[in-house]
Design an enzyme around this catalytic site. Structure first.
Site, short mmCIF file in Angstrom:
data_model
loop_
_atom_site.label_atom_id
_atom_site.label_comp_id
_atom_site.label_asym_id
_atom_site.label_seq_id
_atom_site.Cartn_x
_atom_site.Cartn_y
_atom_site.Cartn_z
N GLY A 296 0.85 -1.16 0.04
CA GLY A 296 0.09 0.05 -0.01
C GLY A 296 0.88 1.16 0.00
O GLY A 296 1.92 1.18 0.35
N GLN B 170 2.83 10.17 1.30
CA GLN B 170 4.26 9.35 1.19
C GLN B 170 5.04 9.75 -0.04
O GLN B 170 6.36 9.52 0.04
CB GLN B 170 3.89 7.98 1.39
N CYS C 220 6.21 0.02 7.20
CA CYS C 220 5.84 1.18 6.43
C CYS C 220 7.04 1.60 5.58
O CYS C 220 8.27 1.46 6.05
CB CYS C 220 5.54 2.39 7.50
N LEU C 221 6.78 2.01 4.41
CA LEU C 221 7.79 2.35 3.67
C LEU C 221 8.56 3.47 4.00
O LEU C 221 9.64 3.91 3.55
CB LEU C 221 7.18 2.31 2.14
N HIS D 271 -4.32 1.15 7.67
CA HIS D 271 -2.86 1.82 7.63
C HIS D 271 -2.62 2.76 6.90
O HIS D 271 -2.17 3.94 7.20
CB HIS D 271 -1.99 0.53 7.22
N GLU D 272 -3.35 2.71 5.64
CA GLU D 272 -3.18 3.83 4.60
C GLU D 272 -3.99 5.03 5.01
O GLU D 272 -3.44 6.28 4.64
CB GLU D 272 -3.32 3.26 3.18
N HIS E 78 -2.45 7.56 7.21
CA HIS E 78 -1.34 8.61 6.70
C HIS E 78 -1.98 9.82 6.25
O HIS E 78 -1.63 10.75 6.30
CB HIS E 78 -0.71 7.79 5.39
#
Length: 204
Positions: free
Chosen positions: A98, A103, A142-143, A184-185, A188
């Site tokens: 994701g 991000q 997380c990226l 999660h996304e 953000h």
């Protein structure tokens, strides 16, 4: 910009892990905040792959994770569709499941994902309208926080409303990994990272 760190060495290793680039692709500059120095990195990537913001969430302000703008359906144009495609490519290159618009430096209420069902989904203006009383624990990463993982408790099921990549509204009931990624996304877009929902000592 790709991110920041108090130490140049550690951050250089991060890029290799995410995109496989060498130090020849990286440059940077020093930034002062609250009497502390942070090194901001830049690197060169293929045009269709966007830069992922790396954050040291415990030490610097996360301006890139706040004040995401709503996208009107009439604004779901070729520019937004191109962004969505590039976000998918960036997510794939980073071997993620994701990716949210902030991000990649875009303050828009938009994220993309591909869960274990293999379906690529775009969520524009997502709103989680229902969550289950049942919760479950799952290890998240997380990226934007490479090499960090923590078990996070979230609702096991969610119902979300959003626009798809063509600006058409839809409602989705999700459970399992799909529900996890959606939550999660979506965090953000509201200025939260998964570590904000975990153990405070682990976050520090």
């Amino acid at each position: 910009f790709i991110g920041s760190s108090r130490t140049a060495t550690n951050q250089s290793a991060v890029f290799g892990n995410i995109f496989g680039y060498t130090n020849d692709n990286i440059s940077g500059t020093t930034y002062q905040y609250n009497n502390s120095s942070y090194y901001y990195y830049y690197y060169y990537i293929p045009k269709s792959i966007r830069e992922v913001v790396i954050t040291d969430a415990a030490n610097i302000p996360n301006y890139a994770f706040y004040n995401c703008d709503w996208i009107e359906s009439i604004q779901v144009n070729e520019e937004i569709k191109t962004l969505i495609n590039e976000m998918f490519e960036t997510m794939d290159a980073a071997e993620g499941v994701g990716l949210a618009a902030p991000q990649v430096g875009k303050l828009l209420r938009l994220f993309v994902l591909q869960a274990d069902d293999g379906i690529r989904r775009a969520f524009i203006n997502p709103q989680i309208i229902a969550t289950s009383a049942e919760t479950c624990e799952y290890e998240e990463g997380c990226l934007s926080i490479p090499k960090a993982y923590e078990k996070i408790i979230r609702p096991a099921k969610v119902t979300v409303q959003a626009l798809n990549e063509n600006g058409k509204p839809f409602t989705l009931e999700a459970d399992g990994l799909l529900a996890r990624i959606i939550q999660h996304e979506n965090d953000h877009l509201d200025g939260f990272l998964y570590i904000d929902r975990g153990d405070e000592e682990t976050k520090q």
